[in-house]
Every structure is written in C-alpha cells, then in structure tokens.
Design a protein around this motif. Structure first.
Motif, mmCIF file in Angstrom:
data_model
loop_
_atom_site.group_PDB
_atom_site.id
_atom_site.type_symbol
_atom_site.label_atom_id
_atom_site.label_comp_id
_atom_site.label_asym_id
_atom_site.label_seq_id
_atom_site.Cartn_x
_atom_site.Cartn_y
_atom_site.Cartn_z
ATOM 1 N N SER A 14 0.835 -1.197 0.000
ATOM 2 C CA SER A 14 0.000 0.000 0.000
ATOM 3 C C SER A 14 0.869 1.247 0.000
ATOM 4 N N GLU A 15 0.253 2.382 -0.288
ATOM 5 C CA GLU A 15 0.996 3.640 -0.304
ATOM 6 C C GLU A 15 1.583 3.942 1.071
ATOM 7 N N SER A 16 0.858 3.593 2.111
ATOM 8 C CA SER A 16 1.320 3.847 3.470
ATOM 9 C C SER A 16 2.579 3.055 3.808
ATOM 10 N N ASN A 17 2.531 1.719 3.610
ATOM 11 C CA ASN A 17 3.703 0.942 3.985
ATOM 12 C C ASN A 17 4.863 1.133 3.014
ATOM 13 N N ILE A 18 4.587 1.470 1.766
ATOM 14 C CA ILE A 18 5.656 1.777 0.816
ATOM 15 C C ILE A 18 6.341 3.081 1.205
ATOM 16 N N SER A 19 5.557 4.093 1.572
ATOM 17 C CA SER A 19 6.134 5.370 1.977
ATOM 18 C C SER A 19 7.008 5.229 3.212
ATOM 19 N N ASP A 20 6.536 4.437 4.180
ATOM 20 C CA ASP A 20 7.333 4.204 5.386
ATOM 21 C C ASP A 20 8.649 3.512 5.049
ATOM 22 N N ALA A 21 8.576 2.494 4.207
ATOM 23 C CA ALA A 21 9.789 1.759 3.834
ATOM 24 C C ALA A 21 10.738 2.649 3.037
ATOM 25 N N LEU A 22 10.197 3.444 2.123
ATOM 26 C CA LEU A 22 11.053 4.301 1.305
ATOM 27 C C LEU A 22 11.696 5.421 2.121
ATOM 28 N N ARG A 23 11.028 5.857 3.163
ATOM 29 C CA ARG A 23 11.623 6.862 4.043
ATOM 30 C C ARG A 23 12.891 6.300 4.676
ATOM 31 N N GLU A 24 12.808 5.061 5.132
ATOM 32 C CA GLU A 24 13.975 4.424 5.740
ATOM 33 C C GLU A 24 15.052 4.113 4.706
ATOM 34 N N VAL A 25 14.651 3.739 3.502
ATOM 35 C CA VAL A 25 15.624 3.501 2.430
ATOM 36 C C VAL A 25 16.339 4.804 2.094
ATOM 37 N N ARG A 26 15.581 5.893 2.008
ATOM 38 C CA ARG A 26 16.173 7.200 1.707
ATOM 39 C C ARG A 26 17.231 7.573 2.743
ATOM 40 N N ILE A 27 16.897 7.395 4.019
ATOM 41 C CA ILE A 27 17.832 7.717 5.093
ATOM 42 C C ILE A 27 19.083 6.839 4.990
ATOM 43 N N ALA A 28 18.887 5.547 4.740
ATOM 44 C CA ALA A 28 20.029 4.635 4.643
ATOM 45 C C ALA A 28 20.938 5.009 3.471
ATOM 46 N N LEU A 29 20.351 5.383 2.347
ATOM 47 C CA LEU A 29 21.166 5.752 1.183
ATOM 48 C C LEU A 29 21.905 7.059 1.413
ATOM 49 N N LEU A 30 21.248 8.015 2.053
ATOM 50 C CA LEU A 30 21.919 9.287 2.337
ATOM 51 C C LEU A 30 23.050 9.100 3.351
ATOM 52 N N GLU A 31 22.832 8.227 4.324
ATOM 53 C CA GLU A 31 23.889 7.942 5.295
ATOM 54 C C GLU A 31 25.065 7.217 4.645
ATOM 55 N N ALA A 32 24.800 6.536 3.519
ATOM 56 C CA ALA A 32 25.858 5.847 2.783
ATOM 57 C C ALA A 32 26.537 6.792 1.787
ATOM 58 N N ASP A 33 26.283 8.084 1.915
ATOM 59 C CA ASP A 33 26.924 9.139 1.123
ATOM 60 C C ASP A 33 26.533 9.155 -0.359
ATOM 61 N N LEU A 34 25.325 8.723 -0.691
ATOM 62 C CA LEU A 34 24.844 8.906 -2.049
ATOM 63 C C LEU A 34 24.337 10.330 -2.175
ATOM 64 N N SER A 35 24.419 10.874 -3.351
ATOM 65 C CA SER A 35 23.998 12.261 -3.544
ATOM 66 C C SER A 35 22.473 12.363 -3.501
#
Length: 80
Positions: A22-43
């Motif tokens: 669903s949009e809700s659980n996808i958004s929650d998961a993508l928020r965490e993916v975004r944070i993980a990728l930014l912490e891994a120094d991706l632009s």
C-alpha cells in the motif's frame, strides 16, 4: 559502510508483512531507504530519483500468494 547499508535495508524489507503493498507501507519503507542511502553518502539527486522510481513501480503491486510483500519490494528495488 556497505554492511551498515545492507543491515538497514534488510530491516526495512522485513517490516513489510501485508498482503498488498500500500501507499502507506511503501512510503514508510522508502523513508527508511532514503535515510540509509543518504547515510551511505549517495547524492541527494540520485536518491530522490531512485526513490521516485521505486515508489511509482511499487504502488499497487499485488503480491502473489507464493511471494511475500517484502520479497516483491526487494525485487522492485533491485530492478530500479
């Protein structure tokens, strides 16, 4: 660095346990993916493009009975 990213993404994927992505659980998961990728120094532009691509592909994806939602989401992320 890659081990930390792998651990964070693994925890995101394990949280998806519903019958339909669903949009809700996808958004929650993508928020965490975004944070993980930014912490891994991706632009930021690369992360935004990746997140938008995954979100448009994942919204409304129906999960087959033999495939768990987190497995479907992992496939979408890998394809992107």
């Amino acid at each position: 660095m890659f081990e930390n990213l792998s651990d964070k993404l693994g925890s995101v994927f394990s949280k998806l346990t519903t019958k339909k992505l669903s949009e809700s659980n996808i958004s929650d998961a993508l928020r965490e993916v975004r944070i993980a990728l930014l912490e891994a120094d991706l632009s930021l532009p690369v992360v935004k493009e990746f997140i938008n691509s995954v979100k448009t592909q994942a919204l409304g994806e129906k999960v087959l009975k033999s495939v768990k939602p987190q497995e479907q989401f992992v496939k979408i992320v890998n394809d992107a």
